[in-house]
Design an enzyme around this catalytic site. Structure first.
Site, PDB file in Angstrom:
ATOM      1  N   ARG A  50       0.839  -1.199   0.000  1.00 44.24           N
ATOM      2  CA  ARG A  50       0.000   0.000   0.000  1.00 44.24           C
ATOM      3  C   ARG A  50       0.872   1.245   0.000  1.00 44.24           C
ATOM      4  O   ARG A  50       1.676   1.435   0.914  1.00 44.24           O
ATOM      5  CB  ARG A  50      -0.942  -0.008   1.210  1.00 44.24           C
ATOM      6  CG  ARG A  50      -2.279   0.699   0.906  1.00 44.24           C
ATOM      7  CD  ARG A  50      -3.109   0.885   2.140  1.00 44.24           C
ATOM      8  NE  ARG A  50      -2.454   1.822   3.030  1.00 44.24           N
ATOM      9  CZ  ARG A  50      -2.443   1.729   4.363  1.00 44.24           C
ATOM     10  NH1 ARG A  50      -3.075   0.749   4.957  1.00 44.24           N
ATOM     11  NH2 ARG A  50      -1.811   2.624   5.081  1.00 44.24           N
ATOM     12  N   TYR A  59       2.962   3.937  11.392  1.00 37.60           N
ATOM     13  CA  TYR A  59       3.175   2.487  11.385  1.00 37.60           C
ATOM     14  C   TYR A  59       3.850   1.923  10.127  1.00 37.60           C
ATOM     15  O   TYR A  59       4.390   0.838  10.163  1.00 37.60           O
ATOM     16  CB  TYR A  59       1.837   1.749  11.599  1.00 37.60           C
ATOM     17  CG  TYR A  59       0.772   2.028  10.560  1.00 37.60           C
ATOM     18  CD1 TYR A  59       0.733   1.314   9.368  1.00 37.60           C
ATOM     19  CD2 TYR A  59      -0.193   3.008  10.759  1.00 37.60           C
ATOM     20  CE1 TYR A  59      -0.248   1.572   8.416  1.00 37.60           C
ATOM     21  CE2 TYR A  59      -1.176   3.270   9.809  1.00 37.60           C
ATOM     22  CZ  TYR A  59      -1.208   2.549   8.646  1.00 37.60           C
ATOM     23  OH  TYR A  59      -2.155   2.800   7.710  1.00 37.60           O
ATOM     24  N   HIS A  66      -4.391   4.513   4.077  1.00 37.13           N
ATOM     25  CA  HIS A  66      -5.571   3.644   3.943  1.00 37.13           C
ATOM     26  C   HIS A  66      -6.754   4.448   3.395  1.00 37.13           C
ATOM     27  O   HIS A  66      -7.486   4.003   2.525  1.00 37.13           O
ATOM     28  CB  HIS A  66      -5.924   3.063   5.312  1.00 37.13           C
ATOM     29  CG  HIS A  66      -7.262   2.415   5.364  1.00 37.13           C
ATOM     30  ND1 HIS A  66      -7.494   1.184   4.817  1.00 37.13           N
ATOM     31  CD2 HIS A  66      -8.451   2.838   5.881  1.00 37.13           C
ATOM     32  CE1 HIS A  66      -8.789   0.867   4.993  1.00 37.13           C
ATOM     33  NE2 HIS A  66      -9.359   1.854   5.636  1.00 37.13           N
TER      34      HIS A  66
END
Ligand SMILES: Cc1ncc(C[n+]2csc(CCOP(=O)(O)OP(=O)(O)O)c2C)c(N)n1
Ligand SMILES: [Mg+2]
Length: 355
Positions: A255, A268, A259
């Site tokens: 990714r 993170y 998100h």
């Protein structure tokens, strides 16, 4: 006893790197097909990038970014016929654009406006599912129905790596396998479920290994290689049409955007890995391939990008021109037999809104 072959674990690739890794090609794809695939990628990318801007301008709500997922979406849909059904998650919210859905419709969906509700039968594109993996059993059911009716159409459903831990994924995949439903299960393995990494999601070495548990074939492809995704999807569709049941495709990527617009992945994610992915993202990779093949040149590229930019300009203008929705809709479709309190609640809501 049915024999289940081990799933293919090596990443399939077609596009080279213009240096030491040579370019391959996909049998049967003409120059016209390659340009159409590129057009799809550009349209999806433009939708995504504009949506992030519209969100920042307060013109759409929270938005799930799919930057660098376009190759999985465009490549697999190109392997379908129009009669085949697509079951998207929020990550594929704009997939309808590839079926002629106006950008205004998808933008309205993200604006929380009823103009964003489409009739799935108009495009053979099901509603966007936000509850993780719930679209998988829907797709399995529709595909089974097609088989029962003796129709040639199949279904393609998209879901993420995190979705493979959900009961709905298991139920849908197992049901489709047992019923030999004509279904393509396309897992977008971007290695994150919001902030949960793949390593916390499964003990399987590769998600494609799960296919064996359902007794179905599995393929693993480079998710940023639109031609590899297309070729794998075409094989899966051929199996489905031949009555051989579902296929699991794991499209691997990383990714490379948050998100969603509400997320801050710097807390993170591996930033270096994201930078590497972005440098090798799927649209640029395909553009360079097409240029090496002499199929894409500046004028054509500019024309395709301008068409996509126009579609977005028209789309946001049309979405914003929609009159505000009647708040009564919130109640109208909730229950077939609404309680009396609804009328009072609606009056209260209208009073608060000053209507
Ligand atoms: C049933 C359910 N549980 C939790 C959530 C909250 N949620 C939204 S997105 C997401 C992560 C899903 O990750 P993945 O399946 O890998 O898809 P991706 O977002 O990476 O495309 C979660 C847990 C949800 N939408 N539905
Ligand atoms: Mg994921």
């Amino acid at each position: 006893m049915a024999q289940v072959l081990p799933a293919e674990r090596d990443l399939r690739r077609v596009i080279g790197d213009g240096d030491t890794v040579p370019d391959g090609e996909v049998d049967g794809l003409t120059d016209h097909d390659l340009v159409e695939l590129y057009r799809s990628l550009v349209l999806l990318r433009t939708y995504d990038e504009r949506s992030v801007v519209y969100h920042r301008q307060g013109r759409i709500g929270t938005y799930a970014i799919y930057w660098n997922h376009e190759a999985m979406q465009a490549g697999s849909v190109y392997a379908l016929e129009d009669a085949d059904w697509i079951f998207p998650s929020y990550r594929e919210s704009a997939i309808g654009l590839l079926r002629g859905m106006p950008a205004a419709t998808v933008l309205s969906w993200w604006r929380g406006h009823p103009a964003g509700w489409w009739n799935p039968a108009d495009y053979n594109v099901a509603s966007i599912c936000v509850p993780i993996a719930t679209q998988v059993p829907h797709a399995a059911g529709l595909a089974w129905g097609k088989r029962l009716r003796g129709e040639a159409a199949c279904a393609l459903t998209f879901f993420g790596d995190g979705a493979t831990s959900e009961g709905a994924f298991h139920e849908g995949a197992n049901f489709a396998a047992v019923m030999r439903a004509p279904l393509v299960l396309l897992c977008n393995n971007n290695q994150w479920a919001i902030s949960t990494p793949l390593s916390a999601q499964t003990r399987a070495e590769a998600l494609v290994d799960k296919a064996a548990g359902y007794g179905i074939p599995g393929m693993r492809v480079d998710g940023a290689d639109v031609l590899a995704v297309y070729e794998a999807a075409r094989e899966a569709v051929a199996r489905a049409r031949a009555g051989e049941g579902p296929t699991f495709i794991e499209a691997v990527t990383y990714r490379s955007a948050p998100h969603a617009t509400a997320d801050d992945p710097s807390a993170y994610i591996d930033q270096q890995r994201v930078a590497d992915e972005r440098a090798n993202e799927c649209l640029g990779r395909f553009a360079r391939y097409l240029r090496r093949q002499g199929i894409l040149h500046d004028a054509l590229d500019e024309q395709i990008r301008a068409e996509a930019a126009d579609a977005m300009r028209v789309g946001i203008a049309a979405a914003e021109a929609e009159p505000p929705a009647d708040v009564g809709l919130v109640f109208e479709h909730a229950l077939a037999d609404p309680p009396e309190s609804f009328a009072h609640d609606l009056d209260e809501l209208r009073r608060i809104l000053g209507e």
